[in-house]
Design a protein around this motif. Structure first.
Motif, PDB file in Angstrom:
ATOM      1  N   PHE A 113      22.010 -11.881  -7.797  1.00 47.95           N
ATOM      2  CA  PHE A 113      21.017 -10.832  -7.551  1.00 47.95           C
ATOM      3  C   PHE A 113      21.504  -9.900  -6.461  1.00 47.95           C
ATOM      4  CE2 PHE A 113      17.756 -12.973  -9.896  1.00 47.95           C
ATOM      5  CZ  PHE A 113      18.006 -14.317  -9.692  1.00 47.95           C
ATOM      6  N   SER A 114      20.855  -8.756  -6.384  1.00 47.22           N
ATOM      7  CA  SER A 114      21.024  -7.911  -5.209  1.00 47.22           C
ATOM      8  C   SER A 114      20.363  -8.635  -4.048  1.00 47.22           C
ATOM      9  CB  SER A 114      20.332  -6.563  -5.450  1.00 47.22           C
ATOM     10  OG  SER A 114      20.079  -5.945  -4.221  1.00 47.22           O
ATOM     11  N   ALA A 115      21.013  -8.655  -2.899  1.00 47.62           N
ATOM     12  CA  ALA A 115      20.436  -9.381  -1.768  1.00 47.62           C
ATOM     13  C   ALA A 115      19.622  -8.457  -0.873  1.00 47.62           C
ATOM     14  CB  ALA A 115      21.558 -10.029  -0.955  1.00 47.62           C
ATOM     15  N   VAL A 116      19.359  -7.254  -1.352  1.00 49.76           N
ATOM     16  CA  VAL A 116      18.602  -6.301  -0.545  1.00 49.76           C
ATOM     17  C   VAL A 116      17.132  -6.405  -0.884  1.00 49.76           C
ATOM     18  CG1 VAL A 116      18.291  -3.857  -0.005  1.00 49.76           C
ATOM     19  CG2 VAL A 116      20.576  -4.750  -0.494  1.00 49.76           C
ATOM     20  N   CYS A 117      16.315  -6.833   0.079  1.00 48.95           N
ATOM     21  CA  CYS A 117      14.890  -7.014  -0.175  1.00 48.95           C
ATOM     22  C   CYS A 117      14.263  -5.676  -0.551  1.00 48.95           C
ATOM     23  CB  CYS A 117      14.215  -7.566   1.081  1.00 48.95           C
ATOM     24  SG  CYS A 117      12.440  -7.810   0.855  1.00 48.95           S
ATOM     25  N   THR A 118      13.411  -5.709  -1.579  1.00 43.12           N
ATOM     26  CA  THR A 118      12.845  -4.459  -2.091  1.00 43.12           C
ATOM     27  C   THR A 118      11.739  -3.905  -1.197  1.00 43.12           C
ATOM     28  OG1 THR A 118      11.359  -5.774  -3.456  1.00 43.12           O
ATOM     29  CG2 THR A 118      13.382  -4.979  -4.484  1.00 43.12           C
ATOM     30  N   HIS A 119      11.411  -4.633  -0.102  1.00 42.95           N
ATOM     31  CA  HIS A 119      10.352  -4.134   0.782  1.00 42.95           C
ATOM     32  C   HIS A 119      10.937  -3.112   1.759  1.00 42.95           C
ATOM     33  CE1 HIS A 119       7.290  -4.803   4.178  1.00 42.95           C
ATOM     34  NE2 HIS A 119       6.786  -3.985   3.308  1.00 42.95           N
ATOM     35  N   LEU A 120      11.709  -3.610   2.748  1.00 43.83           N
ATOM     36  CA  LEU A 120      12.295  -2.680   3.711  1.00 43.83           C
ATOM     37  C   LEU A 120      13.799  -2.911   3.895  1.00 43.83           C
ATOM     38  CD1 LEU A 120       9.443  -2.508   6.367  1.00 43.83           C
ATOM     39  CD2 LEU A 120      10.029  -0.823   4.661  1.00 43.83           C
ATOM     40  N   THR A 121      14.456  -3.303   2.824  1.00 38.23           N
ATOM     41  CA  THR A 121      15.940  -3.424   2.740  1.00 38.23           C
ATOM     42  C   THR A 121      16.594  -4.400   3.709  1.00 38.23           C
ATOM     43  OG1 THR A 121      16.581  -1.621   4.248  1.00 38.23           O
ATOM     44  CG2 THR A 121      16.048  -1.007   2.005  1.00 38.23           C
ATOM     45  N   CYS A 122      15.864  -5.392   4.217  1.00 36.47           N
ATOM     46  CA  CYS A 122      16.556  -6.432   4.991  1.00 36.47           C
ATOM     47  C   CYS A 122      17.340  -7.292   3.983  1.00 36.47           C
ATOM     48  CB  CYS A 122      15.563  -7.335   5.729  1.00 36.47           C
ATOM     49  SG  CYS A 122      14.656  -6.491   7.034  1.00 36.47           S
ATOM     50  N   THR A 123      18.315  -8.053   4.472  1.00 34.16           N
ATOM     51  CA  THR A 123      19.091  -8.917   3.590  1.00 34.16           C
ATOM     52  C   THR A 123      18.373 -10.255   3.448  1.00 34.16           C
ATOM     53  OG1 THR A 123      21.047  -7.873   4.503  1.00 34.16           O
ATOM     54  CG2 THR A 123      21.388  -9.839   3.178  1.00 34.16           C
ATOM     55  N   VAL A 124      18.178 -10.691   2.191  1.00 33.54           N
ATOM     56  CA  VAL A 124      17.454 -11.950   1.980  1.00 33.54           C
ATOM     57  C   VAL A 124      18.364 -13.135   2.262  1.00 33.54           C
ATOM     58  CG1 VAL A 124      15.997 -10.873   0.240  1.00 33.54           C
ATOM     59  CG2 VAL A 124      18.042 -12.109  -0.477  1.00 33.54           C
ATOM     60  N   LYS A 133      35.010 -18.838  -6.956  1.00 35.15           N
ATOM     61  CA  LYS A 133      35.778 -19.696  -7.853  1.00 35.15           C
ATOM     62  C   LYS A 133      34.884 -20.846  -8.279  1.00 35.15           C
ATOM     63  CE  LYS A 133      40.029 -18.028  -7.749  1.00 35.15           C
ATOM     64  NZ  LYS A 133      40.652 -17.573  -8.962  1.00 35.15           N
ATOM     65  N   ALA A 134      35.153 -21.378  -9.471  1.00 36.63           N
ATOM     66  CA  ALA A 134      34.349 -22.510  -9.950  1.00 36.63           C
ATOM     67  C   ALA A 134      34.469 -23.655  -8.957  1.00 36.63           C
ATOM     68  CB  ALA A 134      34.850 -22.945 -11.317  1.00 36.63           C
ATOM     69  N   GLY A 135      33.356 -24.302  -8.674  1.00 35.35           N
ATOM     70  CA  GLY A 135      33.395 -25.437  -7.761  1.00 35.35           C
ATOM     71  C   GLY A 135      33.256 -25.047  -6.305  1.00 35.35           C
ATOM     72  N   GLU A 136      33.316 -23.754  -6.018  1.00 32.54           N
ATOM     73  CA  GLU A 136      33.213 -23.309  -4.623  1.00 32.54           C
ATOM     74  C   GLU A 136      31.805 -23.534  -4.092  1.00 32.54           C
ATOM     75  OE1 GLU A 136      34.816 -19.336  -4.145  1.00 32.54           O
ATOM     76  OE2 GLU A 136      33.528 -19.081  -2.394  1.00 32.54           O
ATOM     77  N   LEU A 137      30.815 -23.355  -4.994  1.00 33.70           N
ATOM     78  CA  LEU A 137      29.420 -23.462  -4.571  1.00 33.70           C
ATOM     79  C   LEU A 137      28.832 -24.781  -5.044  1.00 33.70           C
ATOM     80  CD1 LEU A 137      27.670 -20.059  -5.321  1.00 33.70           C
ATOM     81  CD2 LEU A 137      27.962 -21.145  -3.121  1.00 33.70           C
ATOM     82  N   ALA A 138      28.281 -25.545  -4.113  1.00 32.33           N
ATOM     83  CA  ALA A 138      27.587 -26.773  -4.505  1.00 32.33           C
ATOM     84  C   ALA A 138      26.243 -26.396  -5.117  1.00 32.33           C
ATOM     85  CB  ALA A 138      27.377 -27.635  -3.266  1.00 32.33           C
ATOM     86  N   PRO A 139      25.641 -27.282  -5.941  1.00 27.44           N
ATOM     87  CA  PRO A 139      24.304 -26.953  -6.469  1.00 27.44           C
ATOM     88  C   PRO A 139      23.320 -26.773  -5.321  1.00 27.44           C
ATOM     89  CG  PRO A 139      25.242 -28.818  -7.632  1.00 27.44           C
ATOM     90  CD  PRO A 139      26.170 -28.525  -6.497  1.00 27.44           C
ATOM     91  N   ASN A 140      22.345 -25.939  -5.548  1.00 29.34           N
ATOM     92  CA  ASN A 140      21.323 -25.614  -4.554  1.00 29.34           C
ATOM     93  C   ASN A 140      21.935 -24.974  -3.309  1.00 29.34           C
ATOM     94  OD1 ASN A 140      18.740 -25.311  -3.627  1.00 29.34           O
ATOM     95  ND2 ASN A 140      18.577 -27.381  -2.817  1.00 29.34           N
ATOM     96  N   SER A 141      22.890 -24.042  -3.557  1.00 29.98           N
ATOM     97  CA  SER A 141      23.421 -23.285  -2.431  1.00 29.98           C
ATOM     98  C   SER A 141      23.761 -21.886  -2.915  1.00 29.98           C
ATOM     99  CB  SER A 141      24.655 -23.968  -1.849  1.00 29.98           C
ATOM    100  OG  SER A 141      25.728 -23.836  -2.749  1.00 29.98           O
ATOM    101  N   ALA A 142      24.076 -21.006  -1.978  1.00 32.34           N
ATOM    102  CA  ALA A 142      24.305 -19.615  -2.358  1.00 32.34           C
ATOM    103  C   ALA A 142      25.465 -19.026  -1.575  1.00 32.34           C
ATOM    104  CB  ALA A 142      23.051 -18.780  -2.109  1.00 32.34           C
ATOM    105  N   LYS A 143      26.067 -17.977  -2.160  1.00 25.61           N
ATOM    106  CA  LYS A 143      27.143 -17.268  -1.462  1.00 25.61           C
ATOM    107  C   LYS A 143      26.825 -15.788  -1.455  1.00 25.61           C
ATOM    108  CE  LYS A 143      32.051 -16.233  -1.702  1.00 25.61           C
ATOM    109  NZ  LYS A 143      33.258 -16.258  -2.467  1.00 25.61           N
ATOM    110  N   PHE A 144      26.957 -15.171  -0.271  1.00 26.88           N
ATOM    111  CA  PHE A 144      26.697 -13.739  -0.162  1.00 26.88           C
ATOM    112  C   PHE A 144      28.016 -12.983  -0.219  1.00 26.88           C
ATOM    113  CE2 PHE A 144      22.221 -13.445   0.681  1.00 26.88           C
ATOM    114  CZ  PHE A 144      21.902 -14.756   0.970  1.00 26.88           C
ATOM    115  N   PHE A 145      28.026 -11.845  -0.914  1.00 22.67           N
ATOM    116  CA  PHE A 145      29.244 -11.055  -1.006  1.00 22.67           C
ATOM    117  C   PHE A 145      28.872  -9.586  -1.135  1.00 22.67           C
ATOM    118  CE2 PHE A 145      28.803 -10.308  -5.582  1.00 22.67           C
ATOM    119  CZ  PHE A 145      27.974 -11.354  -5.957  1.00 22.67           C
ATOM    120  N   ARG A 146      29.913  -8.744  -1.041  1.00 29.28           N
ATOM    121  CA  ARG A 146      29.660  -7.318  -1.161  1.00 29.28           C
ATOM    122  C   ARG A 146      29.923  -6.894  -2.594  1.00 29.28           C
ATOM    123  NH1 ARG A 146      32.738  -2.275   1.732  1.00 29.28           N
ATOM    124  NH2 ARG A 146      31.663  -0.698   0.570  1.00 29.28           N
ATOM    125  N   PHE A 147      28.999  -6.162  -3.175  1.00 26.76           N
ATOM    126  CA  PHE A 147      29.134  -5.684  -4.543  1.00 26.76           C
ATOM    127  C   PHE A 147      28.971  -4.170  -4.512  1.00 26.76           C
ATOM    128  CE2 PHE A 147      29.683  -5.605  -8.775  1.00 26.76           C
ATOM    129  CZ  PHE A 147      28.597  -5.673  -9.627  1.00 26.76           C
TER     130      PHE A 147
END
Lengths: 359, 141, 426
Positions: B79-90, B47-61
């Motif tokens: 972005f996709s949070a799956v690292c393109t190296h060995l699929t760890c979560t960034v 929702k708008a306002g849920e995230l402060a600037p310079n922060s992030a939220k992880f979710f399932r897509f």
């Protein structure tokens, strides 16, 4: 309870002229003999069709016929909707069982020569129903938009495109474009829930009306006159069969629920061993085995035309089988029918036992 | 009890039982499930306002992890949070303003590009759409 | 039309306008695409060793920049007569020991290279002199590798082209041409198993099987032109280039001081150098490939901590597998478990982090990480159990429905018989 029933009957009686219906129904008789067991299969087809309509209507509540959402909506039905797994699995399993029973029903009518006059139109409408239900199966199969269905549709429509003169146009019409796409999905959905049910109900109405009007055909040479009343004896026996099938379908759905499969990716290469649903495999394998050229005509074209001719002949069997029309045994037709059955069974079996034959 | 009455009762009773065992699933089916819609190509991420600037939220897509970042300038990126190296979560690192993978120290900028470390490809970027007070994330077409 | 270049230019100058244009068009195909190069023309007509350079040169990267035989070897390519072609500028083929300088005459000259690729480095030659290969050459031993041994000659491809001898996945083979030969290496006391060892490593698997070009090959740890084995104290820095998190953890752990004090190479002591395998939990204390026991005796405090750490990890792996099995069994029974399987990924991530934390040797940190992971596993377990419940519910539902159906069937049968009895006497 009985009082209530009586009250309802008395209300409806003069308004629906129920007594006329009851008299008619009471008079109907069904022959009983060694082969009368086959009479049940028509009713089973009707019963399974009703199941498809009901489960289909329920599925329409949560299904979305769009490339972006079709597969996801099916997964949603399987995972999130209460008993969605059951409704969907019943629909998928019953579709296959229905087509199988239609074939049994058709061949039993064929071998018992039930197409003799005056029942020619029953046979013709019946054959049309077979074609309609094959179309139901083909169109419905694409709707979950998974890998198997996407490629099976592509393979199937490619075959349609092979028909000379009309093939290309027909294929484009069916697909809604040059290839399988979102347009195909919406078109197949339109066919599956709109056009085909409307036509099917119409033709089925004629078919059932004819059966009710003309009664059951007795095989040639059967002289026994034993009969049972249609209502309630035959109906109750019919219902017994329906119940057994219902229980069987339920069991199958609990232990072998239908999978959602991986989502279709039009850019992926065709997976190995792709084949259409089992009821098309006899045609599919025939096409794989047919040589590339026969007398400078493409083998595939010849095979497709051959199937169309075969279907056409089957449609017109009542007009072709003169001997049966005279109530005489016609062993030639029986033999040809047997050959066709054997051919279908063998070709279908080959598809699964020897998947790598042919091109 | 007369035989006829018994048979009728028995028939009626079992008919009722059968009908109920069929109606029950159908009625449950018709009642809307908790998650109202199938997870489509587009998901309500925040929702708008849920995230402060310079922060992030992880979710399932769909079936993968995704991240919605609110940059320090107030821009929303997903972005996709799956690292393109060995699929760890960034993870989102606020002090560097980058997406960081703790497995082998892969680092991505807020355009998804690889800044350092072993990842071979950039992170898949998603479309962010703000509709009223809802922030939607969808795959790029 | 075979027109000597000089004549051709004279003719164009003489004729002008359309005539010149016509002449150009008519004469264009031959001279413009095949400028007279008598070196190539002549050598192509020879055999074997003398033909190879001309043949190979057609795919050479130098050719793409408009360079040819004369730019390295001198001579006059316009002269058809071989004696005249080999004029004053002709350098011939350099002897092996002179090759680095030969190549360096251009490649170490930044003014020259800048004309073709301003981005290209020009320090290869100076680096080379610091390498073991270069040092050998300086001592007068020309058996050490020179430029052409790795880059080839007369058919040199750019290093970022997959067919180049020095492209990432071809490097082990290129180095191995000398470094796997016992007869060549024995004179220097260098072992020859490195390439074979490397090929069995996890880095080789990443490079050759997964085509991951970020995986290290010989030059990533040993250097390119300044190739030399890293000093014992440098090995750790080399590994840290790609594995900094493990390296940081290690540096903060008691091992760093201990290892440095003993002069033991950090990462190499437990992971090896060329034949680096995918580390397993069996490396930990008490495991089948226990590396701790190299320094720590069983029963000592450090070893006991190690055992505790392994126990924590083993327990987590066990519950994670159990939960995975739970989900699989629910799936086999036909219940959809996608959401739970997604959650399981969180558990797996926690495990990866915990395993990395073993470099830090801090039991408490590992425990914290695993506790986080356990939260995910708890949820997975709950969903898995719910899925199995669902499967049970479906089966019992089936039993109930089937029971009613059977009762109904019996009822129908009785009704049929009843009706038949009442209608029979008629």
């Amino acid at each position: 309870m009985a009082r209530l029933w009586e009250k309802i009957r008395d209300y409806l009686e003069p308004r629906f002229l129920l007594s006329a219906v009851r008299d008619l129904a009471g008079k109907k008789k069904v022959p009983e003999h060694k082969r009368s067991f086959w009479y049940f299969f028509g009713g089973i087809c009707l019963f399974l069709f009703l199941i498809q309509v009901m489960t289909g209507i329920l599925l329409m509540l949560y299904y979305t016929p769009s490339v972006d959402a079709a597969h996801e909506s099916v997964q949603f039905i399987m995972a999130q909707v209460k008993f969605g797994w059951l409704i969907r699995s019943v629909h998928s399993w019953t579709a296959n069982i229905l087509i199988g029973v239609i074939f049994v029903h058709m061949f039993s009518a064929f071998f018992l020569k039930a197409y003799r006059p005056p029942r020619e139109l029953t046979w013709i409408t019946g054959f049309l129903l077979l074609v309609l239900f094959l179309a139901f199966g083909f169109s419905g199969y694409l709707l979950p938009w998974n890998e198997l269905s996407f490629f099976a549709t592509r393979v199937g429509t490619d075959i349609a495109g092979v028909i000379p003169v009309v093939g290309k146009g027909l294929k484009t019409f069916i697909l809604g474009g040059p290839e399988v796409s979102g347009a195909t999905l919406t078109r197949f959905f339109w066919l599956h829930v709109g056009i085909l049910p409307a036509i099917a109900v119409l033709i089925m109405g004629i078919h059932v009306l004819l059966v009710q009007t003309l009664g059951m055909s007795k095989p040639i040479g059967v002289t026994v006159t034993k009969e049972i009343s249609f209502f309630p004896d035959f109906v109750l026996k019919d219902s017994l069969g329906w119940l057994i099938i219902l229980a069987a379908v339920g069991a199958v759905c609990v232990f072998l629920p239908w999978e959602a499969g991986p989502k279709a990716d039009p850019f992926a290469s065709t997976p190995l061993g792709i084949k259409p649903e089992w009821y098309f495999t006899f045609m599919f394998t025939t096409l794989k085995l047919v040589p590339a050229h026969i007398f400078s005509v493409e083998g595939e074209v010849l095979a497709v035309l051959g199937f169309m001719l075969g279907g056409f002949l089957l449609l017109l069997v009542p007009l072709l089988d003169r001997r049966a029309a005279r109530e005489k045994r016609s062993p030639v037709f029986t033999a040809v029918g047997l050959a066709v059955v054997v051919y279908i069974v063998v070709m279908t079996a080959l598809t699964y036992l020897a998947p790598n034959i042919g091109k | 009890m007369k035989r006829r009455t018994f048979v009728n009762l028995f028939l009626g009773g079992s008919l009722l039982g059968t009908v109920i065992s069929f109606l029950y699933p159908v009625i449950r089916y018709l009642i809307p499930p908790r998650q109202a819609e199938a997870a489509a190509k587009r998901i309500l991420a925040a929702k708008a306002g849920e995230l402060a600037p310079n922060s992030a939220k992880f979710f399932r897509f769909g079936s993968t992890a995704a991240v919605l970042v609110n940059t320090s300038e107030g821009q929303l990126r997903a972005f996709s949070a799956v690292c393109t190296h060995l699929t760890c979560t960034v993870r989102y690192e606020a002090d560097t303003g980058t997406l960081f993978c703790p497995c082998h120290n892969g680092r991505f900028d807020l355009a998804g590009n690889v800044i350092s470390g072993p990842p071979p490809r950039p992170l898949e970027a998603y479309e962010v759409e703000v509709s009223g007070s809802d922030i939607y994330v969808s795959r790029k077409t | 039309m075979n027109v000597p270049l000089r004549v051709f230019i004279q003719e164009v100058k003489r004729r002008s306008g359309l005539a010149a244009l016509a002449f150009l068009i008519a004469a264009a195909p031959l001279p413009l695409s095949a400028q007279k190069d008598s070196c190539v023309d002549c050598h192509l007509q020879l055999d074997g060793e003398l033909k190879a350079p001309a043949e190979g040169f057609s795919s050479d990267v130098h050719k793409q920049f408009g360079l040819s035989c004369k730019d390295c070897h001198g001579g006059n390519p316009n002269q058809e007569d071989v004696e005249l072609a080999k004029d004053r500028t002709f350098k011939g083929s350099p002897e092996r020991a002179k090759i680095p300088e030969f190549c360096g005459s251009c490649h170490a000259d930044s003014n020259y290279i800048r004309r073709f690729n301003p981005n290209l480095r020009v320090d290869q030659l100076s680096l080379y002199w610091t390498s073991r290969h270069g040092l050998l050459l300086k001592k007068g031993d020309s058996r050490g590798a020179v430029c052409t041994d790795c880059h080839g000659v007369h058919g040199i491809l750019p290093a970022n082209f997959p067919k180049s001898q020095v492209f990432a996945w071809n490097i082990p083979q290129t180095c191995g041409r000398c470094h796997s030969k016992a007869d060549l290496m024995s004179a220097y006391g260098i072992p020859v198993g490195q390439v074979d060892d490397y090929k069995q490593s996890v880095h080789a698997r990443a490079l050759f099987e997964k085509k991951d070009l970020s995986a290290p090959v010989c030059n990533d740890c040993h250097g390119n032109h300044g190739a030399a084995p890293p000093e014992v104290t440098s090995i750790a820095f080399v590994c840290r280039q790609c594995h900094p998190s493990a390296g940081d953890l290690f540096s903060k752990s008691p091992h760093k001081e201990a290892f440095d004090g003993l002069g033991v190479s950090e990462c190499e002591a437990c992971h090896g150098n060329h034949r680096i395998q995918s580390p397993s939990d069996e490396f930990l204390a008490g495991g089948r490939e226990d590396v701790c026991v190299q320094c720590h005796d069983a029963g000592t405090e450090p070893y006991k901590t190690g055992l505790e750490i392994k126990k924590l990890i083993d327990e987590f792996v066990a519950s994670s597998s159990a939960d995975e099995e739970l989900l699989k069994s629910a799936e086999r029974k036909g219940v959809e478990v996608g959401e739970a399987q997604f959650k399981l990924q969180d558990g797996k991530t926690a495990l990866v982090l915990a395993r990395n934390l073993t470099h830090g040797l801090s039991r408490s940190e590992i425990e914290t990480s695993l506790t986080e992971g356990r939260k995910a596993l708890t949820e997975v377990q709950a969903r898995g159990r719910a899925a199995l419940q669902e499967a049970k519910f479906r089966r019992s539902g089936l039993v109930v429905a089937t029971a009613f159906i059977i009762l109904l069937a019996v009822g129908l049968y009785l009704k049929i018989r009843d009706l038949q009895k009442t209608s029979a006497p008629k």
